[in-house]
Motif scaffolding. Structure first.
Motif, mmCIF file in Angstrom:
data_model
loop_
_atom_site.group_PDB
_atom_site.id
_atom_site.type_symbol
_atom_site.label_atom_id
_atom_site.label_comp_id
_atom_site.label_asym_id
_atom_site.label_seq_id
_atom_site.Cartn_x
_atom_site.Cartn_y
_atom_site.Cartn_z
ATOM 1 N N SER A 14 14.684 -52.836 39.206
ATOM 2 C CA SER A 14 14.845 -51.380 39.258
ATOM 3 C C SER A 14 16.229 -50.997 39.792
ATOM 4 N N THR A 15 16.767 -51.790 40.696
ATOM 5 C CA THR A 15 18.114 -51.520 41.214
ATOM 6 C C THR A 15 19.152 -51.711 40.116
ATOM 7 N N VAL A 16 19.013 -52.785 39.369
ATOM 8 C CA VAL A 16 19.935 -53.033 38.262
ATOM 9 C C VAL A 16 19.765 -51.949 37.195
ATOM 10 N N GLY A 17 18.522 -51.531 36.957
ATOM 11 C CA GLY A 17 18.271 -50.480 35.979
ATOM 12 C C GLY A 17 18.938 -49.174 36.360
ATOM 13 N N TYR A 18 18.892 -48.805 37.635
ATOM 14 C CA TYR A 18 19.560 -47.575 38.047
ATOM 15 C C TYR A 18 21.067 -47.722 37.942
ATOM 16 N N GLY A 19 21.571 -48.880 38.253
ATOM 17 C CA GLY A 19 23.008 -49.111 38.100
ATOM 18 C C GLY A 19 23.452 -48.927 36.661
ATOM 19 N N LEU A 20 22.660 -49.460 35.739
ATOM 20 C CA LEU A 20 22.971 -49.278 34.320
ATOM 21 C C LEU A 20 22.803 -47.822 33.899
ATOM 22 N N GLU A 62 24.679 -34.721 34.770
ATOM 23 C CA GLU A 62 24.122 -35.115 36.064
ATOM 24 C C GLU A 62 22.602 -35.238 36.013
ATOM 25 N N VAL A 63 21.954 -34.454 35.159
ATOM 26 C CA VAL A 63 20.513 -34.574 34.998
ATOM 27 C C VAL A 63 20.159 -35.980 34.508
ATOM 28 N N LEU A 64 21.003 -36.563 33.660
ATOM 29 C CA LEU A 64 20.748 -37.925 33.187
ATOM 30 C C LEU A 64 20.762 -38.925 34.340
ATOM 31 N N ALA A 65 21.705 -38.785 35.260
ATOM 32 C CA ALA A 65 21.764 -39.691 36.409
ATOM 33 C C ALA A 65 20.540 -39.513 37.302
ATOM 34 N N LEU A 66 20.144 -38.284 37.529
ATOM 35 C CA LEU A 66 18.956 -38.043 38.354
ATOM 36 C C LEU A 66 17.694 -38.545 37.671
ATOM 37 N N LEU A 67 17.636 -38.419 36.367
ATOM 38 C CA LEU A 67 16.498 -38.934 35.615
ATOM 39 C C LEU A 67 16.406 -40.451 35.743
ATOM 40 N N GLY A 68 17.546 -41.125 35.713
ATOM 41 C CA GLY A 68 17.553 -42.577 35.920
ATOM 42 C C GLY A 68 17.073 -42.947 37.311
ATOM 43 N N LEU A 69 17.460 -42.179 38.317
ATOM 44 C CA LEU A 69 17.020 -42.442 39.682
ATOM 45 C C LEU A 69 15.520 -42.235 39.830
ATOM 46 N N THR A 71 13.255 -42.291 37.471
ATOM 47 C CA THR A 71 12.559 -43.317 36.680
ATOM 48 C C THR A 71 12.461 -44.620 37.459
ATOM 49 N N GLY A 72 13.503 -44.957 38.189
ATOM 50 C CA GLY A 72 13.461 -46.157 39.027
ATOM 51 C C GLY A 72 12.380 -46.082 40.089
ATOM 52 N N PHE A 73 12.193 -44.906 40.675
ATOM 53 C CA PHE A 73 11.136 -44.748 41.674
ATOM 54 C C PHE A 73 9.745 -44.750 41.053
ATOM 55 N N ILE A 74 9.627 -44.194 39.868
ATOM 56 C CA ILE A 74 8.314 -44.136 39.221
ATOM 57 C C ILE A 74 7.823 -45.515 38.831
#
Length: 76
Positions: A14-20, A62-69, A71-74
């Motif tokens: 999930s950490t790598v996924g958020y980085g990507l 910026e919504v895309l970055a927050l969506l990635g974050l 999604t990582g938590f979900i």
């Protein structure tokens, strides 16, 4: 590869996924802001309109970055 190795890797996926997921918006912001500055330099009389449009675009990127974050938590 045994099961314990796979279990140890799931915490980092999930950490790598958020980085990507943060790479795309980062590139998008760079292009968006760079092109806006280029447009302002070419036609200073439309600087206000370009700036307003840029801020709307920045909000969407910026919504895309927050969506990635989120999604990582979900999924973790």
């Amino acid at each position: 590869m045994d099961v314990t190795t796979l279990a140890e890797m799931t915490g980092n996926i999930s950490t790598v996924g958020y980085g990507l997921a943060a790479i795309g918006p980062g590139i998008g912001l760079g292009i968006l802001i760079g092109k806006t500055i280029e447009g302002m330099a070419r036609q200073p009389e439309v600087a206000g309109q370009l700036r307003a449009t840029m801020f709307i675009g920045v909000a969407f990127v910026e919504v895309l970055a927050l969506l990635g974050l989120v999604t990582g938590f979900i999924f973790s």
